[in-house]
Write an enzyme that holds these catalytic residues in place. Structure first.
Site, PDB file in Angstrom:
ATOM      1  N   GLU A  15       0.197  -0.833   0.256  1.00 43.43           N
ATOM      2  CA  GLU A  15      -0.035   0.303  -0.173  1.00 43.43           C
ATOM      3  C   GLU A  15       1.134   1.361  -0.069  1.00 43.43           C
ATOM      4  O   GLU A  15       0.720   2.262   0.985  1.00 43.43           O
ATOM      5  CB  GLU A  15      -0.929   0.179   1.299  1.00 43.43           C
ATOM      6  CG  GLU A  15      -1.658  -1.144   1.041  1.00 43.43           C
ATOM      7  CD  GLU A  15      -2.760  -1.320   2.689  1.00 43.43           C
ATOM      8  OE1 GLU A  15      -4.290  -1.486   2.222  1.00 43.43           O
ATOM      9  OE2 GLU A  15      -2.584  -0.860   3.180  1.00 43.43           O
TER      10      GLU A  15
ATOM     11  N   GLU B 100      -7.250  -7.570  -1.168  1.00 40.96           N
ATOM     12  CA  GLU B 100      -7.421  -7.484  -0.002  1.00 40.96           C
ATOM     13  C   GLU B 100      -8.631  -6.607  -0.068  1.00 40.96           C
ATOM     14  O   GLU B 100      -9.212  -5.953  -0.394  1.00 40.96           O
ATOM     15  CB  GLU B 100      -6.372  -6.500   1.394  1.00 40.96           C
ATOM     16  CG  GLU B 100      -5.473  -6.687   1.761  1.00 40.96           C
ATOM     17  CD  GLU B 100      -4.900  -5.523   2.408  1.00 40.96           C
ATOM     18  OE1 GLU B 100      -5.490  -5.045   3.295  1.00 40.96           O
ATOM     19  OE2 GLU B 100      -3.721  -6.147   2.841  1.00 40.96           O
TER      20      GLU B 100
END
Length: 599
Positions: free
Chosen positions: A161, A235
């Site tokens: 991320e 995710e």
């Protein structure tokens, strides 16, 4: 099977051995699950129709001191990969160095913060040198487990991320090169939320997206920036995490399954984050700060309202998911493995207590300093500083008045005058009245590191303890004696041999350690410890840190894995800050507190 070509992303669908392949993934972190249960959790994953395991790698556990590496026992990553391979699960490895994971400091080791100029997740040499040294150890352990070498690893994630952080455009190329130059040959991936996709990618790595609710525009955007490539939700958040003082988050099973169905209809691959959450044992819970006035620490449980519960039980989500995934397999799914038996043991009567002050001779030698020194810069742990736990700062005062923390307490301090409790200072309460008294007295600040922020742009500001001056009546306090209380197993075990324990007939003074014995008469089973009548502290069983408890909730029980118990007497030690009940109760089911739907 003969291996010619691993996972590829050359068209709108993944291929494995040149055949179309859809990743039905699930995250289970080996470091949140007792090693004895690794196989159990992965068998249950396989029986749910999942074909790919994803796991992070926590740098802070694997390199607790600079240059000291630990890949043994519960941290034996290679053993974990071998179990996955033996069960026919593929693996997507997410080695970091930063992992977020709702884990203390996003998995970064706290000794990095000894460098006052540290710039984390950038190409600052102090950071890249440390990453290179860690990757030298880690990557050589995992390269033999790559697909091309007969192993289970089909893809490796580049950092994590980064688009939500993005402080250095040379950083992602550096991490990618750090992997490639050490022999990583499988498919590279990145993962970001929709906003992060703009900045988180790196040339030569497939971008994937993270979300909980499906927004078709986000999927379209992924398609636009990466046409003719497979789409994957790296995710898909099957639940959410909890903060102390909040509510327990649930994501209703029907809502979850309807999103998974939609994702699969769009011909996407998916990874359930989490498939099984596990537990933030020890002091490993992180803290959350995004959009909040001050960081708020996360609870010990990482149940995450995931398909497989904290203790490895099947849930409604699990059965719905298994039903759905079964239609994506050519043959019937394996039988469900049996569940673990649990036991509500007899409550433990606390036999004796030891005041915090009497435990200090079991700690490293105290350190004298004119000014306060933050935890990470203390000269302890072979000059790696203190990572976790509590730090006691003591200084002499000659008057009462107003104590002002100047917001330099990280994160919460119990304040004492001559060992008598006066109050708490934290982010919300920064002033306290110190009563008047005669002559010179000892002011004590017991500062707790409640967990470092794991996500967001404040990573560089995660030093703990006293991070600056504290004032009494606007006068800066000087001349400190500092005790490091990191409460490692060695310290907890050494308390057993100290002669200062006092029977419970005598009133304890707080904070204190309390000790009792849990008797187990047959083969040990999982249980949950319930601390009704206790306020806040930490529980150790046979020297192992089960994590923190706090009466403000939501979590009201701590998971006790059966494999950490043995037949006969088990030593239970509780460090309690403010009030104790004379007994510790056990229950066979968890209590995570009042629930709220994830928004």
């Amino acid at each position: 099977m003969k291996r010619v070509e691993g996972l590829r992303a050359n068209s709108s669908q993944f291929s494995l051995e040149k055949q179309p392949y859809r990743i039905l993934g699930g995250s289970v972190h080996y470091f949140r699950v007792p090693r004895t249960y690794w196989e159990d959790r992965l068998l249950k994953m396989k029986a749910c129709g999942i074909n790919t395991l994803t796991t992070y790698v926590p740098w802070n556990l694997h390199e607790p001191e600079r240059g000291v590496f630990d890949f043994e026992d519960d941290l034996d990553l290679e053993a974990y990969l071998r179990i996955a391979a033996s069960l026919g699960l593929w693996v997507i490895l997410r080695p970091g160095p930063y992992i977020c994971a709702e884990w203390d400091f996003g998995g970064l080791p706290s000794w990095l913060l000894r460098d006052q100029n540290m710039k984390l997740r950038t190409t600052y040499s102090g950071f890249t040198d440390a990453v290179n040294s860690f990757f030298d150890e880690l990557i050589k352990k995992v390269t033999p487990y790559q697909y091309s070498q007969g192993g289970p690893i089909i893809a490796v994630q580049v950092e994590n991320e980064y688009g939500s952080y993005a402080k250095d455009d040379k950083y992602m190329p550096f991490i990618k090169e750090a992997l490639l130059s050490r022999g990583i040959t499988e498919l590279l991936l990145t993962s970001d939320n929709k906003d992060g996709l703009k900045l988180g990618g790196v040339k030569g790595a497939l971008e994937t997206i993270n979300f909980q609710r499906l927004d078709i525009n986000e999927v379209k955007y992924l398609d636009e920036i990466q046409p003719q490539k497979p789409k994957m939700v790296m995710e898909f958040w099957s639940g959410w995490f909890d903060l102390w003082g909040g509510l327990h988050h649930v994501f209703p099973a029907e809502d979850m399954i309807s999103v998974v169905k939609e994702v699969l209809k769009l011909n996407m691959s998916i990874n359930m984050y989490m498939f099984h959450g596990g537990t933030n044992f020890g002091f490993m819970n992180g803290a959350f700060a995004v959009g909040l006035p001050a960081p708020e620490p996360m609870v010990t449980s990482y149940d995450y309202d995931a398909p497989l519960s904290e203790a490895g039980d099947y849930t409604t989500k699990y059965h719905l998911l298994r039903n759905l995934f079964s239609s994506y397999h050519n043959q019937p799914l394996p039988e469900l493995p049996p569940t673990q038996e649990r036991r509500a043991y007899q409550s433990v009567v606390v036999q004796q207590h030891l005041s915090l002050w009497d435990s200090l001779h079991s700690t490293e030698k105290p350190f004298k300093s004119e000014r306060p020194i933050n935890m990470e810069n203390l000269p302890v742990n072979n000059n790696n500083g203190q990572s976790y736990g509590y730090t006691l700062y003591e200084t002499v005062i000659t008057s009462g008045g107003t104590l002002n923390s100047k917001n330099n307490i990280r994160d919460r301090a119990l304040v004492f005058v001559d060992k008598q409790y006066v109050g708490v200072l934290d982010y919300k309460v920064q002033e306290l009245v110190i009563p008047d008294g005669k002559g010179s007295r000892t002011l004590g600040l017991l500062v707790e590191n409640c967990g470092r922020v794991n996500y967001g742009t404040t990573l560089d500001e995660q030093r703990k303890g006293l991070v600056g001056d504290v004032e009494l009546n606007s006068n800066v306090l000087r001349g400190f004696i500092i005790h490091s209380l990191d409460m490692k197993p060695g310290f907890v075990n050494s308390l057993q041999t100290t002669g200062s324990w006092v029977p419970m007939q005598q009133q304890p003074s707080f904070p204190a350690f309390f000790q009792g014995k849990l008797y187990v008469n047959s083969s040990p089973k999982d249980t949950f410890i319930k601390l009704s009548g206790w306020t806040k502290g930490v529980v150790f069983i046979n020297g192992r840190n089960l994590g923190r408890y706090w009466s403000i909730g939501p979590q009201q029980t701590l998971y006790v894995p059966g494999p950490w118990l043995h037949k006969g007497d088990n030593q239970v030690v509780v460090f309690e800050e403010q009030e104790a009940d004379g007994r510790l109760q056990f229950t066979s089911s968890p209590d995570y507190g009042m629930t709220v739907d994830v928004q």
